[in-house]
Design a protein around this motif. Structure first.
Motif, mmCIF file in Angstrom:
data_model
loop_
_atom_site.group_PDB
_atom_site.id
_atom_site.type_symbol
_atom_site.label_atom_id
_atom_site.label_comp_id
_atom_site.label_asym_id
_atom_site.label_seq_id
_atom_site.Cartn_x
_atom_site.Cartn_y
_atom_site.Cartn_z
ATOM 1 N N MET A 1 -37.329 -7.086 -1.800
ATOM 2 C CA MET A 1 -36.503 -5.922 -1.528
ATOM 3 C C MET A 1 -37.122 -4.659 -2.096
ATOM 4 O O MET A 1 -36.473 -3.634 -2.144
ATOM 5 C CB MET A 1 -35.094 -6.130 -2.071
ATOM 6 C CG MET A 1 -34.312 -7.203 -1.324
ATOM 7 S SD MET A 1 -32.608 -7.343 -1.858
ATOM 8 C CE MET A 1 -31.969 -5.737 -1.459
ATOM 9 N N HIS A 2 -38.319 -4.706 -2.572
ATOM 10 C CA HIS A 2 -39.049 -3.535 -3.038
ATOM 11 C C HIS A 2 -38.282 -2.733 -4.089
ATOM 12 O O HIS A 2 -38.174 -1.520 -4.008
ATOM 13 C CB HIS A 2 -39.432 -2.632 -1.867
ATOM 14 C CG HIS A 2 -40.205 -3.338 -0.802
ATOM 15 N ND1 HIS A 2 -41.490 -3.749 -0.998
ATOM 16 C CD2 HIS A 2 -39.855 -3.737 0.427
ATOM 17 C CE1 HIS A 2 -41.927 -4.364 0.091
ATOM 18 N NE2 HIS A 2 -40.951 -4.374 0.969
ATOM 19 N N GLY A 3 -37.699 -3.413 -5.064
ATOM 20 C CA GLY A 3 -37.028 -2.734 -6.157
ATOM 21 C C GLY A 3 -35.593 -2.323 -5.870
ATOM 22 O O GLY A 3 -34.919 -1.811 -6.751
ATOM 23 N N LEU A 4 -35.116 -2.509 -4.654
ATOM 24 C CA LEU A 4 -33.731 -2.158 -4.339
ATOM 25 C C LEU A 4 -32.813 -3.296 -4.755
ATOM 26 O O LEU A 4 -33.153 -4.462 -4.632
ATOM 27 C CB LEU A 4 -33.564 -1.892 -2.841
ATOM 28 C CG LEU A 4 -34.357 -0.728 -2.269
ATOM 29 C CD1 LEU A 4 -34.149 -0.660 -0.766
ATOM 30 C CD2 LEU A 4 -33.923 0.577 -2.926
ATOM 31 N N LYS A 5 -31.635 -2.928 -5.249
ATOM 32 C CA LYS A 5 -30.646 -3.936 -5.613
ATOM 33 C C LYS A 5 -29.610 -4.036 -4.506
ATOM 34 O O LYS A 5 -29.206 -3.036 -3.933
ATOM 35 C CB LYS A 5 -29.966 -3.556 -6.920
ATOM 36 C CG LYS A 5 -30.895 -3.599 -8.107
ATOM 37 C CD LYS A 5 -30.161 -3.284 -9.383
ATOM 38 C CE LYS A 5 -31.113 -3.330 -10.551
ATOM 39 N NZ LYS A 5 -30.431 -3.024 -11.812
ATOM 40 N N PRO A 6 -29.169 -5.252 -4.196
ATOM 41 C CA PRO A 6 -28.147 -5.400 -3.143
ATOM 42 C C PRO A 6 -26.806 -4.832 -3.615
ATOM 43 O O PRO A 6 -26.493 -4.840 -4.805
ATOM 44 C CB PRO A 6 -28.064 -6.915 -2.941
ATOM 45 C CG PRO A 6 -28.554 -7.502 -4.221
ATOM 46 C CD PRO A 6 -29.556 -6.524 -4.770
ATOM 47 N N ASN A 7 -26.050 -4.320 -2.673
ATOM 48 C CA ASN A 7 -24.693 -3.869 -2.961
ATOM 49 C C ASN A 7 -23.776 -5.077 -2.942
ATOM 50 O O ASN A 7 -23.843 -5.900 -2.041
ATOM 51 C CB ASN A 7 -24.216 -2.866 -1.910
ATOM 52 C CG ASN A 7 -24.997 -1.572 -1.969
ATOM 53 O OD1 ASN A 7 -25.329 -1.108 -3.038
ATOM 54 N ND2 ASN A 7 -25.299 -1.015 -0.822
ATOM 55 N N VAL A 8 -22.919 -5.170 -3.935
ATOM 56 C CA VAL A 8 -21.980 -6.283 -4.018
ATOM 57 C C VAL A 8 -20.587 -5.716 -4.206
ATOM 58 O O VAL A 8 -20.367 -4.845 -5.050
ATOM 59 C CB VAL A 8 -22.326 -7.225 -5.194
ATOM 60 C CG1 VAL A 8 -21.282 -8.329 -5.319
ATOM 61 C CG2 VAL A 8 -23.712 -7.813 -5.020
ATOM 62 N N TRP A 9 -19.651 -6.186 -3.408
ATOM 63 C CA TRP A 9 -18.245 -5.813 -3.543
ATOM 64 C C TRP A 9 -17.482 -7.083 -3.809
ATOM 65 O O TRP A 9 -17.673 -8.101 -3.143
ATOM 66 C CB TRP A 9 -17.756 -5.136 -2.262
ATOM 67 C CG TRP A 9 -16.352 -4.655 -2.356
ATOM 68 C CD1 TRP A 9 -15.916 -3.516 -2.992
ATOM 69 C CD2 TRP A 9 -15.193 -5.262 -1.800
ATOM 70 N NE1 TRP A 9 -14.562 -3.399 -2.872
ATOM 71 C CE2 TRP A 9 -14.085 -4.467 -2.132
ATOM 72 C CE3 TRP A 9 -14.978 -6.412 -1.064
ATOM 73 C CZ2 TRP A 9 -12.795 -4.774 -1.757
ATOM 74 C CZ3 TRP A 9 -13.690 -6.721 -0.675
ATOM 75 C CH2 TRP A 9 -12.622 -5.899 -1.027
ATOM 76 N N CYS A 29 -12.816 -6.099 8.200
ATOM 77 C CA CYS A 29 -13.773 -5.284 7.451
ATOM 78 C C CYS A 29 -14.279 -4.174 8.350
ATOM 79 O O CYS A 29 -14.738 -4.423 9.462
ATOM 80 C CB CYS A 29 -14.944 -6.126 6.977
ATOM 81 S SG CYS A 29 -14.466 -7.496 5.922
ATOM 82 N N ASP A 30 -14.222 -2.968 7.840
ATOM 83 C CA ASP A 30 -14.698 -1.805 8.575
ATOM 84 C C ASP A 30 -15.670 -1.050 7.676
ATOM 85 O O ASP A 30 -15.310 -0.656 6.572
ATOM 86 C CB ASP A 30 -13.517 -0.915 8.955
ATOM 87 C CG ASP A 30 -13.874 0.162 9.958
ATOM 88 O OD1 ASP A 30 -14.998 0.139 10.485
ATOM 89 O OD2 ASP A 30 -13.029 1.032 10.202
ATOM 90 N N GLY A 31 -16.907 -0.911 8.102
ATOM 91 C CA GLY A 31 -17.885 -0.182 7.313
ATOM 92 C C GLY A 31 -18.733 -1.049 6.409
ATOM 93 O O GLY A 31 -19.243 -0.581 5.402
ATOM 94 N N LEU A 32 -18.903 -2.318 6.759
ATOM 95 C CA LEU A 32 -19.820 -3.160 5.998
ATOM 96 C C LEU A 32 -21.235 -2.639 6.170
ATOM 97 O O LEU A 32 -21.561 -1.969 7.156
ATOM 98 C CB LEU A 32 -19.760 -4.608 6.483
ATOM 99 C CG LEU A 32 -18.467 -5.367 6.215
ATOM 100 C CD1 LEU A 32 -18.533 -6.743 6.864
ATOM 101 C CD2 LEU A 32 -18.202 -5.489 4.740
ATOM 102 N N ASP A 33 -22.102 -2.958 5.223
ATOM 103 C CA ASP A 33 -23.490 -2.538 5.331
ATOM 104 C C ASP A 33 -24.113 -3.173 6.575
ATOM 105 O O ASP A 33 -23.576 -4.117 7.149
ATOM 106 C CB ASP A 33 -24.250 -2.961 4.081
ATOM 107 C CG ASP A 33 -25.490 -2.120 3.837
ATOM 108 O OD1 ASP A 33 -25.858 -1.326 4.723
ATOM 109 O OD2 ASP A 33 -26.093 -2.252 2.769
ATOM 110 N N THR A 34 -25.248 -2.653 6.999
ATOM 111 C CA THR A 34 -25.881 -3.090 8.237
ATOM 112 C C THR A 34 -26.061 -4.597 8.290
ATOM 113 O O THR A 34 -25.719 -5.244 9.269
ATOM 114 C CB THR A 34 -27.236 -2.396 8.414
ATOM 115 O OG1 THR A 34 -27.010 -0.988 8.392
ATOM 116 C CG2 THR A 34 -27.888 -2.774 9.715
#
Length: 66
Positions: A1-9, A29-34
């Motif tokens: 992921m090249h240093g990016l952290k995943p978003n967690v809800w 769910c409306d507006g989940l990540d891609t």
């Protein structure tokens, strides 16, 4: 992921007999990540691949009553 952290809800929902007695229980769910994966009680129940879509998924079989 090249240093990016995943978003967690994370959310806790208390489920009682009124929920499990219903014919259908859906999670909307409306507006989940891609690209995302939806987990309930540690089980992956749905994968998404489009950010601009509202998702409705049946979750009744994945609920645990308290």
């Amino acid at each position: 992921m090249h240093g990016l952290k995943p978003n967690v809800w994370h959310a806790v929902v208390i489920v009682d007999k009124r929920w499990t007695d219903r014919a259908y229980v859906d999670l909307v769910c409306d507006g989940l990540d891609t690209v995302s994966t939806v987990f309930i009680n540690g089980v992956a129940i749905y994968n998404t691949a489009n950010q601009f879509v509202k998702y409705r998924m049946s979750v009744k079989d994945h609920l645990k009553m308290v």
